[in-house]
Write a protein that holds these residues in place. Sequence first.
Motif, PDB file in Angstrom:
ATOM      1  N   VAL A   1      -6.070  13.293  -6.902  1.00 21.43           N
ATOM      2  CA  VAL A   1      -5.277  12.068  -7.007  1.00 21.43           C
ATOM      3  C   VAL A   1      -6.218  10.892  -6.764  1.00 21.43           C
ATOM      4  CG1 VAL A   1      -4.564  12.154  -4.576  1.00 21.43           C
ATOM      5  CG2 VAL A   1      -3.192  10.860  -6.210  1.00 21.43           C
ATOM      6  N   GLU A   2      -5.925   9.768  -7.447  1.00 22.18           N
ATOM      7  CA  GLU A   2      -6.776   8.587  -7.322  1.00 22.18           C
ATOM      8  C   GLU A   2      -5.934   7.397  -6.882  1.00 22.18           C
ATOM      9  OE1 GLU A   2      -9.895   6.020 -10.104  1.00 22.18           O
ATOM     10  OE2 GLU A   2      -8.464   7.392 -11.035  1.00 22.18           O
ATOM     11  N   LEU A   3      -6.423   6.680  -5.901  1.00 22.70           N
ATOM     12  CA  LEU A   3      -5.744   5.458  -5.445  1.00 22.70           C
ATOM     13  C   LEU A   3      -6.364   4.268  -6.157  1.00 22.70           C
ATOM     14  CD1 LEU A   3      -3.948   3.787  -3.436  1.00 22.70           C
ATOM     15  CD2 LEU A   3      -5.846   3.884  -1.853  1.00 22.70           C
ATOM     16  N   ILE A   4      -5.544   3.540  -6.924  1.00 18.42           N
ATOM     17  CA  ILE A   4      -6.041   2.393  -7.678  1.00 18.42           C
ATOM     18  C   ILE A   4      -5.359   1.130  -7.157  1.00 18.42           C
ATOM     19  CG2 ILE A   4      -6.221   1.349  -9.981  1.00 18.42           C
ATOM     20  CD1 ILE A   4      -5.649   4.424 -10.868  1.00 18.42           C
ATOM     21  N   VAL A   5      -6.156   0.100  -6.866  1.00 20.29           N
ATOM     22  CA  VAL A   5      -5.570  -1.181  -6.476  1.00 20.29           C
ATOM     23  C   VAL A   5      -5.437  -2.005  -7.749  1.00 20.29           C
ATOM     24  CG1 VAL A   5      -5.889  -3.281  -5.119  1.00 20.29           C
ATOM     25  CG2 VAL A   5      -6.473  -1.074  -4.140  1.00 20.29           C
ATOM     26  N   ASP A   6      -4.184  -2.203  -8.175  1.00 21.39           N
ATOM     27  CA  ASP A   6      -3.938  -2.890  -9.445  1.00 21.39           C
ATOM     28  C   ASP A   6      -4.149  -4.396  -9.307  1.00 21.39           C
ATOM     29  OD1 ASP A   6      -3.035  -0.462 -10.657  1.00 21.39           O
ATOM     30  OD2 ASP A   6      -1.112  -0.726  -9.638  1.00 21.39           O
ATOM     31  N   ARG A   7      -3.687  -4.951  -8.176  1.00 16.66           N
ATOM     32  CA  ARG A   7      -3.693  -6.398  -8.059  1.00 16.66           C
ATOM     33  C   ARG A   7      -3.613  -6.798  -6.595  1.00 16.66           C
ATOM     34  NH1 ARG A   7       0.921  -7.337 -10.568  1.00 16.66           N
ATOM     35  NH2 ARG A   7       1.943  -8.696  -9.074  1.00 16.66           N
ATOM     36  N   VAL A   8      -4.285  -7.889  -6.236  1.00 20.55           N
ATOM     37  CA  VAL A   8      -4.160  -8.455  -4.893  1.00 20.55           C
ATOM     38  C   VAL A   8      -3.655  -9.883  -5.056  1.00 20.55           C
ATOM     39  CG1 VAL A   8      -5.354  -8.988  -2.744  1.00 20.55           C
ATOM     40  CG2 VAL A   8      -6.135  -7.069  -4.135  1.00 20.55           C
ATOM     41  N   ASP A   9      -2.476 -10.169  -4.470  1.00 22.35           N
ATOM     42  CA  ASP A   9      -1.927 -11.534  -4.506  1.00 22.35           C
ATOM     43  C   ASP A   9      -2.081 -12.134  -3.122  1.00 22.35           C
ATOM     44  OD1 ASP A   9      -1.103 -11.180  -7.068  1.00 22.35           O
ATOM     45  OD2 ASP A   9       0.961 -10.627  -6.548  1.00 22.35           O
ATOM     46  N   SER A  10      -2.794 -13.248  -3.053  1.00 23.38           N
ATOM     47  CA  SER A  10      -2.934 -13.892  -1.754  1.00 23.38           C
ATOM     48  C   SER A  10      -2.880 -15.398  -1.974  1.00 23.38           C
ATOM     49  CB  SER A  10      -4.251 -13.473  -1.108  1.00 23.38           C
ATOM     50  OG  SER A  10      -4.310 -13.955   0.206  1.00 23.38           O
ATOM     51  N   ASN A  11      -1.660 -15.950  -2.099  1.00 27.45           N
ATOM     52  CA  ASN A  11      -1.538 -17.372  -2.414  1.00 27.45           C
ATOM     53  C   ASN A  11      -1.260 -18.243  -1.186  1.00 27.45           C
ATOM     54  OD1 ASN A  11       1.044 -16.527  -2.083  1.00 27.45           O
ATOM     55  ND2 ASN A  11       1.785 -17.201  -4.095  1.00 27.45           N
ATOM     56  N   SER A  12      -1.119 -17.584  -0.049  1.00 28.47           N
ATOM     57  CA  SER A  12      -1.021 -18.367   1.176  1.00 28.47           C
ATOM     58  C   SER A  12      -2.094 -17.851   2.128  1.00 28.47           C
ATOM     59  CB  SER A  12       0.358 -18.223   1.797  1.00 28.47           C
ATOM     60  OG  SER A  12       0.443 -17.019   2.511  1.00 28.47           O
ATOM     61  N   SER A  13      -2.378 -18.599   3.162  1.00 30.15           N
ATOM     62  CA  SER A  13      -3.496 -18.210   4.012  1.00 30.15           C
ATOM     63  C   SER A  13      -3.180 -16.995   4.873  1.00 30.15           C
ATOM     64  CB  SER A  13      -3.901 -19.392   4.884  1.00 30.15           C
ATOM     65  OG  SER A  13      -2.763 -19.879   5.562  1.00 30.15           O
ATOM     66  N   GLU A  14      -1.881 -16.758   5.182  1.00 34.40           N
ATOM     67  CA  GLU A  14      -1.565 -15.669   6.114  1.00 34.40           C
ATOM     68  C   GLU A  14      -1.132 -14.380   5.430  1.00 34.40           C
ATOM     69  OE1 GLU A  14       0.079 -18.663   6.593  1.00 34.40           O
ATOM     70  OE2 GLU A  14      -1.271 -19.447   8.121  1.00 34.40           O
ATOM     71  N   SER A  15      -0.596 -14.488   4.180  1.00 30.07           N
ATOM     72  CA  SER A  15      -0.025 -13.278   3.610  1.00 30.07           C
ATOM     73  C   SER A  15      -0.805 -12.807   2.389  1.00 30.07           C
ATOM     74  CB  SER A  15       1.456 -13.502   3.287  1.00 30.07           C
ATOM     75  OG  SER A  15       1.633 -13.681   1.917  1.00 30.07           O
TER      76      SER A  15
ATOM     77  N   ASN B   1      -7.612   4.271   1.133  1.00 26.12           N
ATOM     78  CA  ASN B   1      -8.435   3.087   1.323  1.00 26.12           C
ATOM     79  C   ASN B   1      -7.759   2.261   2.411  1.00 26.12           C
ATOM     80  OD1 ASN B   1     -10.413   1.046   0.940  1.00 26.12           O
ATOM     81  ND2 ASN B   1     -10.580   1.664  -1.209  1.00 26.12           N
ATOM     82  N   THR B   2      -8.454   1.268   2.917  1.00 26.40           N
ATOM     83  CA  THR B   2      -7.855   0.493   3.997  1.00 26.40           C
ATOM     84  C   THR B   2      -7.379  -0.852   3.455  1.00 26.40           C
ATOM     85  OG1 THR B   2      -9.972  -0.463   4.602  1.00 26.40           O
ATOM     86  CG2 THR B   2      -9.335   1.552   5.736  1.00 26.40           C
ATOM     87  N   THR B   3      -6.323  -1.395   4.039  1.00 20.76           N
ATOM     88  CA  THR B   3      -5.808  -2.695   3.616  1.00 20.76           C
ATOM     89  C   THR B   3      -6.844  -3.784   3.898  1.00 20.76           C
ATOM     90  OG1 THR B   3      -4.701  -2.844   5.750  1.00 20.76           O
ATOM     91  CG2 THR B   3      -3.368  -2.123   3.890  1.00 20.76           C
ATOM     92  N   GLU B   4      -7.617  -3.626   4.982  1.00 27.75           N
ATOM     93  CA  GLU B   4      -8.637  -4.626   5.343  1.00 27.75           C
ATOM     94  C   GLU B   4      -9.646  -4.826   4.205  1.00 27.75           C
ATOM     95  OE1 GLU B   4      -8.371  -2.076   7.857  1.00 27.75           O
ATOM     96  OE2 GLU B   4      -7.706  -3.165   9.652  1.00 27.75           O
TER      97      GLU B   4
ATOM     98  N   PRO C   1      -8.510  -9.838   3.496  1.00 28.16           N
ATOM     99  CA  PRO C   1      -9.501 -10.187   4.509  1.00 28.16           C
ATOM    100  C   PRO C   1      -8.893 -10.159   5.909  1.00 28.16           C
ATOM    101  CG  PRO C   1      -9.426 -11.841   2.768  1.00 28.16           C
ATOM    102  CD  PRO C   1      -8.347 -10.885   2.480  1.00 28.16           C
ATOM    103  N   GLU C   2      -9.713  -9.800   6.888  1.00 21.08           N
ATOM    104  CA  GLU C   2      -9.207  -9.622   8.254  1.00 21.08           C
ATOM    105  C   GLU C   2      -8.600 -10.896   8.837  1.00 21.08           C
ATOM    106  OE1 GLU C   2     -11.112  -7.616  11.291  1.00 21.08           O
ATOM    107  OE2 GLU C   2     -11.432  -5.775  10.137  1.00 21.08           O
ATOM    108  N   HIS C   3      -9.278 -12.045   8.600  1.00 22.08           N
ATOM    109  CA  HIS C   3      -8.741 -13.321   9.098  1.00 22.08           C
ATOM    110  C   HIS C   3      -8.544 -14.236   7.894  1.00 22.08           C
ATOM    111  CE1 HIS C   3      -9.713 -12.161  13.176  1.00 22.08           C
ATOM    112  NE2 HIS C   3     -10.874 -11.767  12.738  1.00 22.08           N
TER     113      HIS C   3
END
Length: 243
Positions: free
Chosen positions: A124-138, A204-207, A211-213
């Motif tokens: 099985v393969e884990l693929i990250v399709d997209r990362v949405d980060s339009n605010s600084s915290e989320s 994989n890790t969410t970090e 980003p951590e901060h």
Amino acid sequence: MSLFVILGLLVCIQAQGIIVTPVFVLKGRDLLLKFDADLPEEFDFVDWKFNKTVTLVRFEPSGEPIVHENSTGRLEFPEKNFSVTLKNLQEADSGLYAAEAFTFTGDKLVAEYKVTVQGPVTPVELIVDRVDSNSSESCDLHVTCRTHNSNISSTFRCVDRVCSQEGGERSEVTTSGASLQVYLLNSTIICNHSNQVHWTHDFNTTEHFCPEHPGTTERENYFLITVFAFQPFSVLKNLLCVF
Ligand SMILES: *[C@@H]1O[C@H](CO)[C@@H](O)[C@H](O)[C@H]1NC(C)=O
Ligand SMILES: *[C@@H]1O[C@H](CO)[C@@H](O)[C@H](O)[C@H]1NC(C)=O
Ligand SMILES: *[C@@H]1O[C@H](CO)[C@@H](O)[C@H](O)[C@H]1NC(C)=O
Ligand SMILES: *[C@@H]1O[C@H](CO)[C@@H](O)[C@H](O)[C@H]1NC(C)=O
Ligand SMILES: *[C@@H]1O[C@H](CO)[C@@H](O)[C@H](O)[C@H]1NC(C)=O
Ligand SMILES: *[C@@H]1O[C@H](CO)[C@@H](O)[C@H](O)[C@H]1NC(C)=O
Ligand SMILES: *[C@@H]1O[C@H](CO)[C@@H](O)[C@H](O)[C@H]1NC(C)=O
Ligand SMILES: *[C@@H]1O[C@H](CO)[C@@H](O)[C@H](O)[C@H]1NC(C)=O
């Protein structure tokens, strides 16, 4: 007849019945069908049958096996105690295996196994399709777990470094009857492809993607601008500190 008597009779009937033992085996492995039932005082022979119809082997009361010619090479007898080892099992060997003792009063079922032979699951393969980060915290992570014939998608939302899975743990049964799961364990996203006898995984890790901060860089910039605006004379000093 009171209810208690009826219940009592039902319990007796149940107690006499044989419990079918479910067994899952990896394709290519051997399986020992243990015989540890009590035999009738006198019996003529014990047969092991497949799917109630095909006789695989007949044991004489001495424990001497007479193997049906269709089964030669596929069976072994570790002890002369009515137990049988099925060799090199394949998917087509899945089914019901039952031992019957034959007496002058009739046949008696003495052991029963429901055997399911399964092949290993594919990677099985884990693929990250997209990362949405339009605010600084989320930060939203859209991932897909993919095997050769199926896939499952899920979204993870991280707010201030705390991540959760939208809609909770997800799982799906694939066309080959295996299970495909995606879930979060602490900050690790895990894809798990499994059946009863084998599993593969990817993670994989969410970090790694959020980003951590997430807010740090923007806050630093803001701080610098404030410093420039209100302390024009210490600009040089501040620049020296930053670089
Ligand atoms: C028969 O032999 C097998 C293999 O050695 C063993 O696992 C099993 O417990 C034995 N059964 C009895 C009833 O002794
Ligand atoms: C044994 O195998 C032959 C050929 O595959 C088949 O025709 C026959 O029905 C089998 N006998 C039993 C008892 O399964
Ligand atoms: C044996 O029975 C099982 C169901 O109990 C069935 O799925 C399987 O196809 C049967 N196998 C053969 C060779 O008849
Ligand atoms: C991005 O902005 C849209 C619209 O305001 C919002 O619906 C969405 O949840 C935001 N995504 C993240 C990761 O904050
Ligand atoms: C994911 O599975 C769906 C059906 O469930 C299929 O239509 C789609 O093509 C698959 N996508 C990939 C990338 O394998
Ligand atoms: C997850 O985190 C908890 C508490 O922080 C810890 O006790 C546990 O061992 C972690 N589990 C794994 C699999 O790392
Ligand atoms: C994957 O699933 C199987 C079956 O549920 C389980 O035994 C195994 O521990 C899981 N692996 C991971 C990495 O969680
Ligand atoms: C996580 O994903 C990144 C980017 O795709 C990759 O470079 C890294 O090796 C992955 N980590 C693990 C543990 O698979």
